[in-house]
Design a protein around this motif. Structure first.
Motif, PDB file in Angstrom:
ATOM      1  N   UNK A  29       0.920  -1.342   0.066  1.00 37.07           N
ATOM      2  CA  UNK A  29       0.187  -0.030   0.191  1.00 37.07           C
ATOM      3  C   UNK A  29       0.752   1.279  -0.119  1.00 37.07           C
ATOM      4  N   UNK A  30       0.525   2.203  -0.844  1.00 38.41           N
ATOM      5  CA  UNK A  30       0.932   3.545  -0.710  1.00 38.41           C
ATOM      6  C   UNK A  30       2.126   3.692  -1.674  1.00 38.41           C
ATOM      7  N   UNK A  31       2.580   2.707  -2.522  1.00 42.79           N
ATOM      8  CA  UNK A  31       3.775   2.891  -3.181  1.00 42.79           C
ATOM      9  C   UNK A  31       3.135   3.361  -4.872  1.00 42.79           C
ATOM     10  N   UNK A  32       2.018   3.033  -5.179  1.00 41.66           N
ATOM     11  CA  UNK A  32       1.474   3.518  -6.403  1.00 41.66           C
ATOM     12  C   UNK A  32       0.634   4.464  -6.321  1.00 41.66           C
ATOM     13  N   UNK A  33       0.651   5.709  -7.160  1.00 48.18           N
ATOM     14  CA  UNK A  33      -0.058   6.955  -7.114  1.00 48.18           C
ATOM     15  C   UNK A  33      -1.097   6.309  -8.238  1.00 48.18           C
ATOM     16  N   UNK A  34      -2.467   6.891  -7.660  1.00 47.89           N
ATOM     17  CA  UNK A  34      -3.644   6.753  -8.786  1.00 47.89           C
ATOM     18  C   UNK A  34      -3.448   7.780  -9.610  1.00 47.89           C
ATOM     19  N   UNK A  35      -3.881   7.745 -10.777  1.00 51.22           N
ATOM     20  CA  UNK A  35      -4.071   8.924 -11.885  1.00 51.22           C
ATOM     21  C   UNK A  35      -4.972   9.898 -11.175  1.00 51.22           C
ATOM     22  N   UNK A  36      -4.501  11.237 -11.710  1.00 47.06           N
ATOM     23  CA  UNK A  36      -5.369  12.436 -11.252  1.00 47.06           C
ATOM     24  C   UNK A  36      -5.676  13.231 -12.294  1.00 47.06           C
ATOM     25  N   UNK A  37      -5.867  14.647 -11.961  1.00 45.79           N
ATOM     26  CA  UNK A  37      -6.075  15.615 -13.014  1.00 45.79           C
ATOM     27  C   UNK A  37      -4.933  15.851 -13.927  1.00 45.79           C
TER      28      UNK A  37
ATOM     29  N   UNK B  75      -7.695  18.531  -3.773  1.00 46.77           N
ATOM     30  CA  UNK B  75      -7.123  17.215  -3.026  1.00 46.77           C
ATOM     31  C   UNK B  75      -6.757  16.125  -3.971  1.00 46.77           C
ATOM     32  N   UNK B  76      -5.899  15.509  -3.630  1.00 47.31           N
ATOM     33  CA  UNK B  76      -5.371  14.420  -4.466  1.00 47.31           C
ATOM     34  C   UNK B  76      -6.539  13.304  -4.731  1.00 47.31           C
ATOM     35  N   UNK B  77      -7.382  12.832  -3.431  1.00 40.15           N
ATOM     36  CA  UNK B  77      -8.388  11.932  -3.718  1.00 40.15           C
ATOM     37  C   UNK B  77      -9.569  12.341  -4.828  1.00 40.15           C
ATOM     38  N   UNK B  78      -9.440  13.762  -4.455  1.00 38.91           N
ATOM     39  CA  UNK B  78     -10.727  14.371  -5.452  1.00 38.91           C
ATOM     40  C   UNK B  78     -10.410  14.328  -6.981  1.00 38.91           C
ATOM     41  N   UNK B  79      -8.791  14.660  -7.048  1.00 33.87           N
ATOM     42  CA  UNK B  79      -8.562  14.686  -8.430  1.00 33.87           C
ATOM     43  C   UNK B  79      -8.656  13.291  -9.277  1.00 33.87           C
ATOM     44  N   UNK B  80      -8.201  12.303  -8.367  1.00 34.50           N
ATOM     45  CA  UNK B  80      -8.261  10.820  -8.801  1.00 34.50           C
ATOM     46  C   UNK B  80      -9.707  10.626  -9.169  1.00 34.50           C
ATOM     47  N   UNK B  81     -10.857  10.903  -8.302  1.00 30.63           N
ATOM     48  CA  UNK B  81     -12.029  10.483  -8.390  1.00 30.63           C
ATOM     49  C   UNK B  81     -12.535  11.281  -9.913  1.00 30.63           C
ATOM     50  N   UNK B  82     -12.038  12.442  -9.834  1.00 27.34           N
ATOM     51  CA  UNK B  82     -12.690  13.220 -11.208  1.00 27.34           C
ATOM     52  C   UNK B  82     -11.958  12.554 -12.494  1.00 27.34           C
ATOM     53  N   UNK B  83     -10.755  12.007 -12.293  1.00 27.70           N
ATOM     54  CA  UNK B  83     -10.132  11.511 -13.357  1.00 27.70           C
ATOM     55  C   UNK B  83     -10.986   9.977 -13.882  1.00 27.70           C
ATOM     56  N   UNK B  84     -11.395   9.421 -12.872  1.00 27.09           N
ATOM     57  CA  UNK B  84     -12.036   8.103 -13.241  1.00 27.09           C
ATOM     58  C   UNK B  84     -13.576   8.585 -13.882  1.00 27.09           C
ATOM     59  N   UNK B  85     -14.095   9.465 -13.144  1.00 30.28           N
ATOM     60  CA  UNK B  85     -15.451   9.939 -13.695  1.00 30.28           C
ATOM     61  C   UNK B  85     -15.380  10.274 -15.262  1.00 30.28           C
ATOM     62  N   UNK B  86     -14.285  11.177 -15.651  1.00 30.67           N
ATOM     63  CA  UNK B  86     -13.997  11.439 -17.055  1.00 30.67           C
ATOM     64  C   UNK B  86     -13.894  10.216 -17.626  1.00 30.67           C
ATOM     65  N   UNK B  87     -13.119   9.241 -17.221  1.00 32.82           N
ATOM     66  CA  UNK B  87     -12.733   8.055 -17.993  1.00 32.82           C
ATOM     67  C   UNK B  87     -14.009   7.274 -18.294  1.00 32.82           C
TER      68      UNK B  87
END
Length: 363
Positions: A229-237, A266-278
């Motif tokens: 856990x924590x080694x890979x960053x989720x895609x974001x904005x 925030x990072x978690x919001x940016x990651x969620x936004x990426x998945x929404x657009x995807x």
């Protein structure tokens, strides 16, 4: 295993309290012995045993109750010693899960404390029985409480496992559904052009190779979080431009409008936004048909990140059916961060998806 600082502090405070109060307790216990250095040492040992309650609960109980019973048997003054004995009992019952281990120890400790309570020159059965009954009641109540606490902890752990599985399933769905939709479009282009424009067909195949490579990398990243856990960053904005470029390479016309400050997201919001657009663009590629134009707009408005993805494809004539796994998973992802989603047929033709994500914590 390290001893928590809070346990050490609690043990020191209990020891100091028992010594201080017992030193003046002889005023109301004239028949008892004054607290000598030995008596103070026994009180300190009884209280200090709590410091190792998480590391060695059986040892903590043995020291606390053994010192308290010795103190009582030597007729030193002071009722606070019972605090050390009963604290040891609570440690044993709450920290040792196996009843066949703690029950015999609790019985022996209770008997020793009760017997030590009665003066050897004149047994006081009422006092001894009172201590034994209170000891048994405390043990039973503490055991019930400890059992309930363990059950709750087990349920919480099971719920965390389920949530993690759902998170991984959503992550893999987002990655694979988008990639497979892109590959399907590229393969269709390649089949259409393979005879007339072989060079264009090769470009489509190269695109398929790149998309599949990226999809494998993202799938590995999603699974690596489970192992480390924590080694890979989720895609974001910051990765949205690359996502939209991949969609355009698949043959879909996409207009992107981004009016936001990435530092305020925030990072978690940016990651969620990426998945929404995807997910929204994946649905356009899968369902909207050929020659469709899509538009993705992201902007910050009054503490919210507003996301709108629309297309001008052909809308379903009838009522919109229940959402598929992708839209349902996206709604769960958005709801988990305190956001809202709305999806359905756009006025006229096409499909519209709107999501809003909070840039700050919401109560």
């Amino acid at each position: 295993m390290r001893v928590p600082a809070w346990d050490v502090a609690a043990a020191v405070m209990l020891s100091a309290f028992m010594v201080a109060v017992s030193a003046v307790a002889r005023v109301v216990q004239p028949e008892a012995r004054s607290v000598t250095a030995l008596g103070a040492a026994l009180l300190v040992l009884s209280g200090a045993a709590l410091a190792v309650r998480r590391v060695a609960p059986v040892l903590s109980f043995t020291l606390a109750v053994g010192a308290a019973a010795t103190y009582l048997g030597m007729r030193f003054a002071g009722w606070p010693v019972y605090l050390g004995a009963f604290a040891g009992l609570l440690v044993l019952v709450s920290e040792v899960g196996r009843a066949r281990l703690w029950v015999p120890l609790a019985v022996v400790g209770g008997a020793a404390t009760a017997v030590a309570t009665g003066p050897p020159e004149g047994w006081d059965p009422v006092r001894m029985l009172t201590v034994a009954v209170v000891w048994a009641v405390v043990a039973v109540v503490a055991a019930r409480f400890a059992h309930t606490r363990r059950r709750l902890m087990e349920r919480e752990a099971a719920a965390r496992v389920v949530q993690e599985r759902l998170r991984i399933a959503r992550e893999l769905h987002d990655v694979l559904s988008h990639s497979l939709a892109s590959i399907s479009l590229q393969a269709g282009v390649g089949l259409h052009l393979v005879d007339r424009q072989p060079e264009q067909a090769r470009e489509a195949l190269r695109g398929i190779r790149q998309i599949s490579t990226d999809a494998l990398a993202q799938a590995r990243a999603a699974l690596a979080v489970v192992r480390q856990p924590g080694e890979e960053a989720a895609p974001g904005l910051a990765d949205l431009e690359e996502l939209i470029a991949t969609v355009r390479a698949s043959g879909l016309s996409v207009e992107a409008v981004m009016d936001l400050d990435e530092r305020a997201v925030p990072e978690v919001i940016g990651s969620t936004a990426y998945r929404v657009v995807q997910e929204a663009l994946t649905n356009v590629m899968r369902h909207a048909g050929d020659g469709v134009h899509a538009r993705a707009r992201l902007r910050c408005v009054d503490g919210w990140l507003e996301i709108d993805v629309t297309d001008d494809g052909v809308s379903a004539a009838g009522p919109v059916g229940p959402p598929g796994h992708g839209l349902r998973g996206m709604a769960e992802r958005v709801s988990a961060v305190g956001g809202e989603t709305r999806a359905g047929a756009a006025p006229g033709t096409g499909f519209a998806l709107h999501a809003r994500l909070p840039l700050r914590g919401r109560g």
